[in-house]
Design a protein around this motif. Structure first.
Motif, PDB file in Angstrom:
ATOM      1  N   ALA A 198       0.838  -1.204   0.000  1.00  0.00           N
ATOM      2  CA  ALA A 198       0.000   0.000   0.000  1.00  0.00           C
ATOM      3  C   ALA A 198       0.871   1.252   0.000  1.00  0.00           C
ATOM      4  O   ALA A 198       0.593   2.213  -0.736  1.00  0.00           O
ATOM      5  CB  ALA A 198      -0.937  -0.017   1.205  1.00  0.00           C
ATOM      6  N   HIS A 252      -6.844  -0.094  -4.497  1.00  0.00           N
ATOM      7  CA  HIS A 252      -5.689   0.339  -5.308  1.00  0.00           C
ATOM      8  C   HIS A 252      -5.895   1.770  -5.793  1.00  0.00           C
ATOM      9  O   HIS A 252      -5.028   2.620  -5.635  1.00  0.00           O
ATOM     10  CB  HIS A 252      -5.525  -0.553  -6.554  1.00  0.00           C
ATOM     11  N   ILE A 281      -5.802   4.593  -3.163  1.00  0.00           N
ATOM     12  CA  ILE A 281      -4.459   4.947  -2.685  1.00  0.00           C
ATOM     13  C   ILE A 281      -3.685   5.683  -3.778  1.00  0.00           C
ATOM     14  O   ILE A 281      -3.086   6.728  -3.529  1.00  0.00           O
ATOM     15  CB  ILE A 281      -3.697   3.688  -2.230  1.00  0.00           C
ATOM     16  N   PRO A 332      -2.418   4.981   3.640  1.00  0.00           N
ATOM     17  CA  PRO A 332      -2.550   3.831   2.728  1.00  0.00           C
ATOM     18  C   PRO A 332      -2.653   2.500   3.450  1.00  0.00           C
ATOM     19  O   PRO A 332      -3.497   1.672   3.107  1.00  0.00           O
ATOM     20  CB  PRO A 332      -1.267   3.891   1.894  1.00  0.00           C
ATOM     21  N   TRP A 379      -5.837  -0.010   3.236  1.00  0.00           N
ATOM     22  CA  TRP A 379      -5.641  -1.372   2.739  1.00  0.00           C
ATOM     23  C   TRP A 379      -6.204  -2.386   3.727  1.00  0.00           C
ATOM     24  O   TRP A 379      -6.967  -3.279   3.350  1.00  0.00           O
ATOM     25  CB  TRP A 379      -4.144  -1.618   2.498  1.00  0.00           C
TER      26      TRP A 379
END
Lengths: 400, 540
Positions: free
Chosen positions: A220, A372, A375, A383, A387
């Motif tokens: 992440a 995805h 981020i 992040p 995640w």
């Protein structure tokens, strides 16, 4: 006026009549004919294999052209009503859902076990049974424009560096979308050790998400850095990535064999995917194959067509020539490997992981890419936290 | 023309009283032929329905057919002669569809619950039947025992003959494999067995469903497995791990003896709660409605989406109407030159297929490469489609662009009908242009256009194409468990949570329940609005 209405309803009735005529024919001997659903890519080579089959057995095979995206749902809804085909083409990640719905029959691969690429049969294995006869495998790899650079990067940063030195518009191209594209991103993830599901000892996947924890957090963070540097960008979709690579705006593109016809004018090499993490960047290996309906009235003929004809060397080579994907049959794969680019894909694929075919995979896809994208777009405060939350959501949905 | 035919009919009726033969004029024969065709088609549909065991369709079709015959041959049903065709279509295309949807809404139809209980049991048995590891494959011959008089016995008696250790074995579903004397084999393939007829390929194919379903036990003990074939040529030894008991409707695991019984949810479950994957369709009452509206996963987004759907539909109607009307009024102005060209230009967005335009706009609004940011805004990077508020704004603006030409056309027509003198009178009374618009033009325009506004509202309430093509419902709501986005309207939300949008497990029951809810909302709004419209007319 009065007659007008009657005439209109008569016309409508006639229309209905012509619609019903098709059903009337269905009263004929169904057990001596076959219907097979294919998409555009597969139509012609399948037709050729079927022609031989008809010649040998005298059985008529109707090839129905379907839109690939619609096949899965239509197959599931039509097979139980008896309206579905006897055989359909399909991907291995449909497997779990098709099996849970009871619309496909297991297949006894017999001698094919030795003749097929092991990963292709593995991909069609679920609950200890084989469910389709594979004809092709496909996976991602790095495609390098050899005219722009002769450096084969080992790491992601190396690739970016080369791209920046060349002053290319995009140092390296990896397609995303506003909701992400996890299939494309997966090799990056595996290089951090964040694999999608836990694997049982025999290699089959279990519905336990394995993407969280330390590896997930590292991945992440990496996404965040790449997003800020605009190396990764959610606006770079498939179309844009393809355009840019074809216009020599980037030396590197991560993509699958389907892109090759689009870059026929370039001189390209197909190589392993550069790793952003410490481990190898391993892509999913997806397989395509032929499923047999559980409600077919011609089970023996369907099995014969699939295992003897569609799995034959000639048919698999023809399917390769039409679709450009590595054949599942080893002898046909050798023919394909004469093209060094196909060989490149096959070599990367040999290290790949079979794309999970368990029903839970679909749930994962619904949320995974969104994380995805969030981020990379910088819409996430932290992040690692984003995640982890996404992974919790997915696990909760999977357990549901 | 109408008058003349009426007179003819009148005469015909009068004549009927005296001489019946005279009534069979040309019209009657035409009618007879047409009705014969309709009856033929109807009867055909009834037969097909009987074959497919769709009793509802059969009953409906029979009812319609009887009604049609009565109406068109009776002398007392004149008004019905005009109403029936429309009524029939209403029944088929509206009532039936709604009832069918309602029927699904109360079941668990969806992934894992597709077929019947029997199908599920068959599937589970088949899925759990596995080839014995490392077992041989046998070239197999399909055989049929010969009856005493040389005739063939019942269909159940198909069997397999194989060669094992140069000994021919024969068996049927009831009779485990056992050696027979005097049989002949060519290499490993049995060619003749005394007392049995060896079927050739053609005969095997004629009975292929039976052959594929045939299991010939290896021995008396089930653990020895059974022979079965998938192509009619080669057989393998399979072991069953699940056995179905038709009487008790339960599945039993051969090795550990676990019994799986049917549950109310349409699944086979063991006592400890383990469920088998394949289920079947069952009636679940209001569960789907509860899930759709009250479930924690969808409840939050449901009301957010509901609110946005109203905002979107209302804003679309109001904005398109205002823009369309403004342009219609402006282009009516006599001093405006080239009015015709403008009118054509204004209608252009309407001439373009809606979802194509939406796709084009999606490209033009792309944050980095879109025409709007790149060219119009000089390389700005405004997230038109990825920011929740901007995406909503974009959707409304694009829909206004797509919808105003329709309103423009409607208003142009309606404006012609407004008497000039009332406007003149207003202006003599000292009303300014705005006042004249508000007090005279608008009310008079509302009368003919109000029903269209309601229809437009209903259309936009379910404007799937635009949302799907422009934003796909995105950007995704964060912290919400359902895969729903900020610009999703009800219909696209239904599409997503029912799993139809992605490859996710589908839930047609849930989708149908939510569709019914939408149907009810739109119906209620339409009914209320049409009532209002009527009162609007009464004022005038």
């Amino acid at each position: 006026m009065h007659r007008g209405i009657v005439a209109v309803s008569a016309a409508a009735a006639l229309l209905a009549l012509s619609g019903c005529a098709g059903d009337g024919v269905a009263l004929d001997d169904q057990s001596r004919s076959l219907t097979i659903w294919v998409d555009d890519d597969r139509q012609e080579p399948v037709a050729r294999a079927v022609e031989q089959f008809t010649e040998d057995t005298g059985v008529e095979v109707e090839i129905v052209l379907r839109n690939y995206e619609e096949i899965r749902n239509d197959f599931i809804s039509q097979v139980p009503t008896g309206e579905g085909p006897d055989i359909t083409v399909g991907a291995n990640d449909w497997l779990g859902e098709l099996a849970v719905n009871g619309v496909i029959s297991p297949i006894e691969p017999g001698e094919l076990t030795e003749e097929m690429e092991p990963v292709s049969l593995e991909a069609f294995t679920y609950e200890g049974q084989t469910w389709a006869v594979p004809y092709a495998i496909e996976n991602l790899a790095l495609i390098r424009n050899t005219a722009m650079t002769d450096v084969t990067p080992e790491t992601w940063d190396e690739a970016v560096e080369v791209g920046e030195e060349l002053d290319a518009d995009y140092p390296i191209l990896l397609q995303m979308d506003t909701e992400g594209d996890p299939y494309m991103m997966y090799p990056m993830q595996t290089s951090f050790g964040a694999e999608v599901f836990e694997q049982a000892e025999d290699g089959s996947y279990e519905p336990e998400i394995a993407m969280g924890g330390e590896p997930g957090a590292e991945f992440a963070q990496w996404l965040d850095v790449q997003g800020q540097a605009r190396v990764l960008d959610t606006t770079v979709t498939f179309d844009i990535a393809r355009e840019a690579f074809a216009n020599e705006e980037s030396p590197y593109l991560i993509s699958g064999p389907w892109i090759l016809p689009e870059v026929e004018h370039l001189d390209v090499a197909v190589e392993p995917i550069p790793r952003p993490g410490d481990q190898e960047a391993v892509p999913f290996v997806g397989a395509q194959g032929f499923y047999i309906s559980s409600q077919t009235e011609s089970p023996l003929l369907a099995a014969e067509l699939v295992t003897d004809y569609l799995a034959s060397h000639d048919a698999q080579v023809a399917l390769f020539e039409a679709g450009g994907r590595t054949p599942a049959l080893q002898s046909a794969a050798e023919v394909a490997a004469e093209d060094p680019r196909m060989d490149g894909f096959a070599q990367v694929g040999a290290e790949g992981l079979p794309m999970p075919g368990i029903p839970e995979m679909a749930i994962v896809f619904d949320y995974w890419g969104v994380a995805h994208a969030q981020i990379v777009d910088g819409r996430s405060q932290d992040p690692a936290v984003t995640w982890e939350q996404t992974m919790d959501t997915i696990q909760a949905q999977v357990d549901d | 023309m109408t008058e003349r035919s009426q007179t003819t009919e009148g005469t015909a009726v009068r004549q009927t009283a005296g001489t019946p033969h005279a009534s069979y004029g040309r019209g009657f024969w035409v009618k007879l032929v047409i009705m014969a065709i309709i009856n033929a088609v109807g009867v055909m549909i009834i037969f097909s329905a009987a074959q497919a065991q769709s009793w509802g369709i059969l009953a409906g079709m029979a009812g319609l057919l009887i009604a049609a015959d009565w109406v068109y041959f009776s002398k007392r049903a004149l008004p019905l002669k005009y109403i029936l065709p429309g009524f029939a279509f209403l029944l088929v295309y509206q009532v039936f569809v709604v009832l069918y949807t309602a029927g699904i809404a109360f079941t668990n139809y969806g992934t894992g619950h597709i077929g019947s209980q029997q199908d599920a049991a068959d599937q589970l048995v088949a899925q759990n039947e596995q080839r014995v590891e490392g077992s041989e494959s046998y070239p197999v011959a399909v055989v049929l025992p010969e009856g005493e008089d040389g005739g063939l016995l019942g269909e159940e008696e198909l069997g397999f003959a194989v060669v094992e250790d140069s000994q021919v074995l024969v068996g049927t579903a009831e009779q485990p494999l056992r050696p027979v004397e005097g049989a002949e084999a060519d290499a490993d393939q049995v060619t003749s067995v005394p007392g049995y007829q060896v079927l050739d390929r053609e005969e095997v194919l004629d009975r292929q469903t039976e052959v594929a379903e045939l299991r010939v036990p290896f021995g008396e003990d089930e653990a020895e497995g059974a022979l079965l074939t998938q192509d009619g040529r080669t057989a393998h030894v399979y072991e069953q791990t699940l056995v179905y008991d038709e009487e008790a409707e339960t599945l039993t695991h051969v090795e550990d003896g676990t019994v799986y019984s049917p549950t109310e949810e349409g699944l086979f479950a063991a006592e400890d709660g383990t469920e088998l994957a394949v289920g079947w369709r069952v009636f679940v009452g209001f569960d789907n409605f509860v899930t759709g509206i009250a479930d924690t996963q969808t409840a939050g987004p449901f009301f957010e989406v509901l609110a946005w759907t109203f905002v979107f539909a209302l804003a679309s109607v109001v904005l398109t109407y205002l823009v369309g009307m403004f342009l219609a009024i402006a282009f009516q102005h006599e001093r405006l030159r080239g009015r015709r060209i403008y009118r054509v230009l204004v209608i252009l967005p309407y001439a373009f297929p809606g979802f194509l335009s939406a796709l084009l706009f999606a490209g033009m609004l792309n944050e980095r490469f879109g025409f709007v940011n790149e060219v119009l805004l000089g390389g700005a990077s405004i997230p038109w489609l990825t920011d929740p508020w901007l995406a909503k704004l974009s959707i409304i603006l694009v829909n206004t662009w797509l919808g105003f030409p329709y309103m423009f056309l409607v208003c142009m027509g309606a404006l012609q009908a407004i008497p000039k003198d009332s406007l003149e009178a207003a202006s003599i009374d000292g009303a300014g242009p705005l006042r004249r618009w508000w007090s005279v033009t608008l009310p008079m325009l509302m009368v003919p256009t109000a029903p269209l506004l309601i229809a437009t509202f209903a259309f936009n309430f379910n404007n799937f194409n635009l949302v799907y093509m422009l934003t796909g419902g995105g950007p995704r709501m964060e912290g919400v468990e359902a895969p729903v986005g900020h610009t999703d309207i009800l219909i696209t939300m239904v599409f997503k949570i029912s799993g139809l949008a992605s490859g996710q497990a589908t839930d047609y029951g849930l989708a149908a329940a939510m569709s019914l809810v939408i149907f009810l909302i739109v119906t209620v709004i339409a009914v209320i609005s049409f009532r209002r419209t009527r009162s609007l007319e009464e004022i005038h």
